[in-house]
Write an enzyme that holds these catalytic residues in place. Structure first.
Site, PDB file in Angstrom:
ATOM      1  N   MET A 128     -13.765 -24.992  13.859  1.00 46.12           N
ATOM      2  CA  MET A 128     -14.355 -25.397  12.609  1.00 46.12           C
ATOM      3  C   MET A 128     -14.593 -26.906  12.652  1.00 46.12           C
ATOM      4  O   MET A 128     -13.659 -27.692  12.566  1.00 46.12           O
ATOM      5  CB  MET A 128     -13.421 -25.038  11.448  1.00 46.12           C
ATOM      6  CG  MET A 128     -13.751 -25.754  10.186  1.00 46.12           C
ATOM      7  SD  MET A 128     -12.921 -25.266   8.688  1.00 46.12           S
ATOM      8  CE  MET A 128     -11.247 -25.058   9.113  1.00 46.12           C
ATOM      9  N   PRO A 129     -15.838 -27.349  12.780  1.00 47.07           N
ATOM     10  CA  PRO A 129     -16.115 -28.776  12.756  1.00 47.07           C
ATOM     11  C   PRO A 129     -15.878 -29.364  11.363  1.00 47.07           C
ATOM     12  O   PRO A 129     -16.280 -28.791  10.356  1.00 47.07           O
ATOM     13  CB  PRO A 129     -17.597 -28.877  13.124  1.00 47.07           C
ATOM     14  CG  PRO A 129     -17.943 -27.574  13.741  1.00 47.07           C
ATOM     15  CD  PRO A 129     -17.031 -26.575  13.113  1.00 47.07           C
ATOM     16  N   THR A 130     -15.220 -30.511  11.332  1.00 45.84           N
ATOM     17  CA  THR A 130     -15.041 -31.265  10.103  1.00 45.84           C
ATOM     18  C   THR A 130     -15.656 -32.636  10.324  1.00 45.84           C
ATOM     19  O   THR A 130     -15.300 -33.335  11.270  1.00 45.84           O
ATOM     20  CB  THR A 130     -13.552 -31.408   9.744  1.00 45.84           C
ATOM     21  OG1 THR A 130     -12.997 -30.101   9.578  1.00 45.84           O
ATOM     22  CG2 THR A 130     -13.369 -32.197   8.461  1.00 45.84           C
TER      23      THR A 130
END
Length: 62
Positions: A1-3
């Site tokens: 999950m890219p943040t």
């Protein structure tokens, strides 16, 4: 999950942030193959007196 963490001088409108979040999400999905639901964009508004460039606070650059 890219943040994705975005630090900005305060003053941007919610609509500007919404458009930026959309553009960053689209670019992330195209580049990394992520789904939009997996991309988080966090905005941090920094007061002008708390941000300095070249040793000069932005509050003094008005």
């Amino acid at each position: 999950m890219p943040t994705i963490r975005v630090e900005l001088l305060e003053g941007r409108t919610p609509e500007q942030k919404k458009e930026l979040a959309k553009a960053l999400t689209e670019a992330t999905c195209q580049t990394l193959g992520s789904s939009p639901a997996a991309v988080d964009v966090l905005f941090f508004d920094i007061p002008r007196h708390d941000w300095a460039t070249g040793g000069v606070p932005w509050s003094e650059k008005l």
